[in-house]
Write a protein that holds these residues in place. Sequence first.
Motif, PDB file in Angstrom:
ATOM      1  N   GLU A  66       1.022   1.801  -4.876  1.00  0.00           N
ATOM      2  CA  GLU A  66       0.495   2.990  -4.200  1.00  0.00           C
ATOM      3  C   GLU A  66      -0.734   3.529  -4.921  1.00  0.00           C
ATOM      4  O   GLU A  66      -1.714   3.946  -4.277  1.00  0.00           O
ATOM      5  N   SER A  67      -0.707   3.539  -6.242  1.00  0.00           N
ATOM      6  CA  SER A  67      -1.877   4.003  -7.006  1.00  0.00           C
ATOM      7  C   SER A  67      -3.070   3.082  -6.785  1.00  0.00           C
ATOM      8  O   SER A  67      -4.175   3.527  -6.472  1.00  0.00           O
ATOM      9  N   ALA A  68      -2.841   1.780  -6.954  1.00  0.00           N
ATOM     10  CA  ALA A  68      -3.939   0.818  -6.849  1.00  0.00           C
ATOM     11  C   ALA A  68      -4.568   0.828  -5.466  1.00  0.00           C
ATOM     12  O   ALA A  68      -5.771   0.614  -5.322  1.00  0.00           O
ATOM     13  N   MET A  69      -3.751   1.065  -4.433  1.00  0.00           N
ATOM     14  CA  MET A  69      -4.220   0.981  -3.045  1.00  0.00           C
ATOM     15  C   MET A  69      -4.730   2.321  -2.512  1.00  0.00           C
ATOM     16  O   MET A  69      -4.876   2.492  -1.300  1.00  0.00           O
ATOM     17  N   SER A  70      -5.001   3.267  -3.377  1.00  0.00           N
ATOM     18  CA  SER A  70      -5.475   4.581  -2.940  1.00  0.00           C
ATOM     19  C   SER A  70      -6.839   4.479  -2.268  1.00  0.00           C
ATOM     20  O   SER A  70      -7.668   3.645  -2.629  1.00  0.00           O
ATOM     21  N   LEU A  71      -7.045   5.379  -1.313  1.00  0.00           N
ATOM     22  CA  LEU A  71      -8.331   5.504  -0.630  1.00  0.00           C
ATOM     23  C   LEU A  71      -8.892   6.905  -0.844  1.00  0.00           C
ATOM     24  O   LEU A  71      -8.136   7.871  -0.997  1.00  0.00           O
ATOM     25  N   GLY A  72     -10.203   7.033  -0.841  1.00  0.00           N
ATOM     26  CA  GLY A  72     -10.853   8.326  -0.947  1.00  0.00           C
ATOM     27  C   GLY A  72     -12.274   8.251  -0.442  1.00  0.00           C
ATOM     28  O   GLY A  72     -12.830   7.157  -0.274  1.00  0.00           O
ATOM     29  N   ASN A  73     -12.862   9.417  -0.206  1.00  0.00           N
ATOM     30  CA  ASN A  73     -14.266   9.432   0.227  1.00  0.00           C
ATOM     31  C   ASN A  73     -15.048  10.590  -0.383  1.00  0.00           C
ATOM     32  O   ASN A  73     -16.055  11.020   0.149  1.00  0.00           O
ATOM     33  N   GLY A  74     -14.564  11.089  -1.530  1.00  0.00           N
ATOM     34  CA  GLY A  74     -15.227  12.198  -2.198  1.00  0.00           C
ATOM     35  C   GLY A  74     -14.775  13.547  -1.705  1.00  0.00           C
ATOM     36  O   GLY A  74     -14.824  14.533  -2.441  1.00  0.00           O
ATOM     37  N   HIS A  75     -14.327  13.634  -0.448  1.00  0.00           N
ATOM     38  CA  HIS A  75     -13.875  14.879   0.158  1.00  0.00           C
ATOM     39  C   HIS A  75     -12.350  14.962   0.175  1.00  0.00           C
ATOM     40  O   HIS A  75     -11.785  16.047   0.032  1.00  0.00           O
ATOM     41  N   MET A  76     -11.708  13.831   0.345  1.00  0.00           N
ATOM     42  CA  MET A  76     -10.247  13.781   0.363  1.00  0.00           C
ATOM     43  C   MET A  76      -9.812  12.378  -0.032  1.00  0.00           C
ATOM     44  O   MET A  76     -10.615  11.438  -0.072  1.00  0.00           O
ATOM     45  N   GLY A  77      -8.541  12.243  -0.349  1.00  0.00           N
ATOM     46  CA  GLY A  77      -8.030  10.933  -0.722  1.00  0.00           C
ATOM     47  C   GLY A  77      -6.525  10.887  -0.590  1.00  0.00           C
ATOM     48  O   GLY A  77      -5.850  11.925  -0.515  1.00  0.00           O
ATOM     49  N   MET A  78      -5.993   9.675  -0.545  1.00  0.00           N
ATOM     50  CA  MET A  78      -4.547   9.506  -0.396  1.00  0.00           C
ATOM     51  C   MET A  78      -4.108   8.247  -1.128  1.00  0.00           C
ATOM     52  O   MET A  78      -4.852   7.273  -1.255  1.00  0.00           O
ATOM     53  N   ARG A  79      -2.893   8.318  -1.637  1.00  0.00           N
ATOM     54  CA  ARG A  79      -2.302   7.146  -2.258  1.00  0.00           C
ATOM     55  C   ARG A  79      -1.963   6.113  -1.180  1.00  0.00           C
ATOM     56  O   ARG A  79      -1.965   6.412   0.016  1.00  0.00           O
ATOM     57  N   GLY A  80      -1.650   4.903  -1.629  1.00  0.00           N
ATOM     58  CA  GLY A  80      -1.400   3.814  -0.679  1.00  0.00           C
ATOM     59  C   GLY A  80       0.000   3.846  -0.104  1.00  0.00           C
ATOM     60  O   GLY A  80       0.681   2.821  -0.044  1.00  0.00           O
ATOM     61  N   ASN A  81       0.421   5.042   0.337  1.00  0.00           N
ATOM     62  CA  ASN A  81       1.762   5.212   0.899  1.00  0.00           C
ATOM     63  C   ASN A  81       1.904   4.536   2.255  1.00  0.00           C
ATOM     64  O   ASN A  81       0.910   4.249   2.939  1.00  0.00           O
ATOM     65  N   PHE A  82       3.149   4.312   2.666  1.00  0.00           N
ATOM     66  CA  PHE A  82       3.433   3.808   4.005  1.00  0.00           C
ATOM     67  C   PHE A  82       3.232   4.929   5.022  1.00  0.00           C
ATOM     68  O   PHE A  82       3.516   6.096   4.740  1.00  0.00           O
ATOM     69  N   GLU A  83       2.795   4.554   6.226  1.00  0.00           N
ATOM     70  CA  GLU A  83       2.695   5.547   7.297  1.00  0.00           C
ATOM     71  C   GLU A  83       4.084   5.984   7.763  1.00  0.00           C
ATOM     72  O   GLU A  83       4.337   7.167   7.987  1.00  0.00           O
ATOM     73  N   GLU A  84       4.989   5.014   7.911  1.00  0.00           N
ATOM     74  CA  GLU A  84       6.326   5.329   8.405  1.00  0.00           C
ATOM     75  C   GLU A  84       7.222   5.866   7.281  1.00  0.00           C
ATOM     76  O   GLU A  84       6.841   5.835   6.102  1.00  0.00           O
ATOM     77  N   THR A  85       8.388   6.332   7.633  1.00  0.00           N
ATOM     78  CA  THR A  85       9.344   6.849   6.658  1.00  0.00           C
ATOM     79  C   THR A  85       9.700   5.780   5.628  1.00  0.00           C
ATOM     80  O   THR A  85       9.903   4.613   5.974  1.00  0.00           O
ATOM     81  N   TYR A  86       9.758   6.196   4.377  1.00  0.00           N
ATOM     82  CA  TYR A  86      10.239   5.303   3.322  1.00  0.00           C
ATOM     83  C   TYR A  86      11.122   6.121   2.384  1.00  0.00           C
ATOM     84  O   TYR A  86      10.640   7.043   1.718  1.00  0.00           O
ATOM     85  N   SER A  87      12.403   5.816   2.354  1.00  0.00           N
ATOM     86  CA  SER A  87      13.357   6.599   1.562  1.00  0.00           C
ATOM     87  C   SER A  87      13.509   6.061   0.146  1.00  0.00           C
ATOM     88  O   SER A  87      14.277   6.610  -0.647  1.00  0.00           O
ATOM     89  N   GLY A  88      12.793   4.989  -0.187  1.00  0.00           N
ATOM     90  CA  GLY A  88      12.821   4.459  -1.549  1.00  0.00           C
ATOM     91  C   GLY A  88      11.923   5.252  -2.471  1.00  0.00           C
ATOM     92  O   GLY A  88      11.403   6.323  -2.113  1.00  0.00           O
ATOM     93  N   ASP A  89      11.713   4.741  -3.692  1.00  0.00           N
ATOM     94  CA  ASP A  89      10.932   5.440  -4.700  1.00  0.00           C
ATOM     95  C   ASP A  89       9.452   5.411  -4.340  1.00  0.00           C
ATOM     96  O   ASP A  89       8.863   4.339  -4.163  1.00  0.00           O
ATOM     97  N   SER A  90       8.883   6.600  -4.239  1.00  0.00           N
ATOM     98  CA  SER A  90       7.488   6.712  -3.806  1.00  0.00           C
ATOM     99  C   SER A  90       6.929   8.033  -4.292  1.00  0.00           C
ATOM    100  O   SER A  90       7.664   9.025  -4.417  1.00  0.00           O
ATOM    101  N   LEU A  91       5.645   8.066  -4.611  1.00  0.00           N
ATOM    102  CA  LEU A  91       4.932   9.316  -4.858  1.00  0.00           C
ATOM    103  C   LEU A  91       3.970   9.502  -3.696  1.00  0.00           C
ATOM    104  O   LEU A  91       2.899   8.909  -3.647  1.00  0.00           O
ATOM    105  N   ARG A  92       4.419  10.286  -2.718  1.00  0.00           N
ATOM    106  CA  ARG A  92       3.593  10.509  -1.532  1.00  0.00           C
ATOM    107  C   ARG A  92       2.573  11.582  -1.847  1.00  0.00           C
ATOM    108  O   ARG A  92       2.929  12.703  -2.202  1.00  0.00           O
TER     109      ARG A  92
END
Length: 763
Positions: A26-52
């Motif tokens: 999730e960290s490695a796959m992060s996206l950003g554009n200087g104004h906002m950014g997000m970790r490489g989380n799944f779009e759908e529900t994920y009940s496992g270990d994640s930092l959304r």
Amino acid sequence: MKEYFKIDEWLIIEDGFDPDYNRVAESAMSLGNGHMGMRGNFEETYSGDSLRGTYYAGIYYPDKTKVGWWKNGYPEWFAKVLNGTNVLGIGVHINGLELDLATCEVYDFKRVLNMQHGYLERSFIAVDKNNHKTQVSSKRFLSMADSEIGAIAYSVKPLNYTGTIKLTPYLDGKVVNEDSNYDEFFWEEVEKKVDDNSCYLTMGTKKLGFQLSCAMTYDILINGQRSACQYGTQSKDNYVGYVIEKVVGKDETLTLLKYFSAVSNRDYDNEKLAMKAVEAVNRAHTSGYEKLFDAHVATWEEKWHKNDITITGDAEAQQGIRFNIFHLNQTYTGEDQRLNIGPKGFTGEKYGGSTYWDTEAYCLPFYLSTAPSHIARNLLIYRYNHLEKAKENAARLGLKGALYPMVTMNGEECHNEWEITFEEIHRNGAIAYAIYNYINYTGDKGYLAEYGIDVLVEISRFWADRVTYNPRKEQYMILGVTGPNEYENNVNNNWYTNTIASWTMEYTQEALAYLKEEHPETCEDAIKRLALKDEEIKKWQDIIQKMYYPIIEDEGVFAQQDGYMDKEQILVEELDKRHLPLNQKWSWDRILRSCFIKQADVLQGIYFFNERYDLETIKRNFDFYEPRTVHESSLSPCIYGIIASQLGYEEKAYGLYLRTARLDLDNYNHDTEDGLHITSMAGTWMSVVHGFGGLKVVNNTLHLAPFLPQLWKKYSFRVVFRDCLIKVTVDDRVTICLEDGEALSIMVYDQHIEVTRDQAITL
């Protein structure tokens, strides 16, 4: 260290899903554009270990500092970068069963970050308890061409059944920070609306009054063609969304195109915020996914044209440097003087997303050489705008002048570890050095008259008040500090701190002399504005002449601080590997009593003031300190690597480069799950250009002294210098080409070279 991602020159590939490594991915796959950014989380529900996490530039929370006892001067709060509205989410139900990769079987999983064009793709086959096989794919990007918007293409394809697919795209403001105290919720709903065309959600912070408005709309496609479908709306506390249901046949593909926007009251008035969010998302929807994506790709291609470093013969090294450059570009674009570069960027919450001295010491050189000069200038203006706060920080300690904070969002100190906050004062010198570095590189001496002189004078005043005169030795000393090596606290006479303090007062006098000669009216105005007296300047000169610098005489090296040789002298190679990393295996007491060094300290000063020292002096200090350095700061390998290159220690330089280039990709420090080390990524770029390329600026002239690492067949890089774009290619020869700008005289291996447009020179 784990080699988890596939080696590819332009892609970061996760081939197969390992839940235990999900946070790292999730960290490695992060996206950003200087104004906002997000970790490489799944779009759908994920009940496992994640930092959304989704983060928005400049929005933070001043959390109350809590300590067992209070000390005068202690910061009242520490900053948290806020996890903001989740614009990513898409609930997925297949024949009534929720899609969750933690509870179903998963095959052919692949998550791929495309660094060349700035997007994240994911695909997999899920098998639920009814043995229904569903192929899912997604592709998303945050627009680099229009920073307020982003888009997701999310596709679902039944492989062995016909069924009802329910998709729920939503905006969710009920998000928390993982580091919040007692699961505290930092936001409250301001307003929301959902209608047939779009929806929006405006959230406000409980302190400081930040407001964030996000909007969303969508299209539905079947096999690539727009399709009608049943839909409903959802609206509840801190949440808006749509519910879309469609019967989908076997091997048919249902695609949701989700468009979203995000704007804040940092840029718009509160009463206009929701309208601006809706305008932005409508702008995205009108353009359509493909046109938005094409504009985004074109922006990335333009950036890569100036930023890219190409390496032939070493795919690991190539992937590593592009990974670093990619995340630097999407973290900071330089167009907003109010913003700076957080150590984790948009990739995690650790360190609060605040500004550290990393910006001036490590990041500035990257932006000086890869972007128009106003980008680097804005980094300096950010500090100028915080000058009054820096003066307040010094006054809280009973000192004159300005003390820039160790950690800040708005110029106030917001770091709550005493030995760092009030002892690691060398960061003040890095602010002054950044002014020198910028002017030395760009030639923009006008910056001194406009902004720089005020900052330099106030920092010099701080140093003059912070020193202690020792009448017995007739020397000035700086007592009770922490140097760059944070594995030493409350030491006396850290060589680097004393050196940069004295240098700052020296450079401030040079700046005043220049202004007096070239801009006498400006100089006179500055002297009056700053109430600068001759007595002050004389005091600075006295300190410069009588500053104490500790040395280790029998080694012929600078002493990191008084008493360093009182410690038991053990080399890192003599340690049992089970003891490393020290910061995870040893008590803090044991670390402080050891001789081991976290990061470049004396060597940091030698890197900054390289021209002051002959090669033999540099060699003795490197040979003494590097074997005692554990490199447990992400900022360490690059400085040592650059100096190793200068000394001709090519194998050592390459090893240190690879460590910094792949620090996060290979999870060297076992902490990538917390977010990436953004500021050290600039050091990776420096390792190639300043290290292997030998780039430095001396007497207004660009110098190069490249060498080719043994494993490489060829490499090339471009730098912007004095409005010229220069390409350097190194194989068994060195080729210099001026791609833009007027003819320029440079030095290559101490030989004067005149470069002209489109005429390559080969040595």
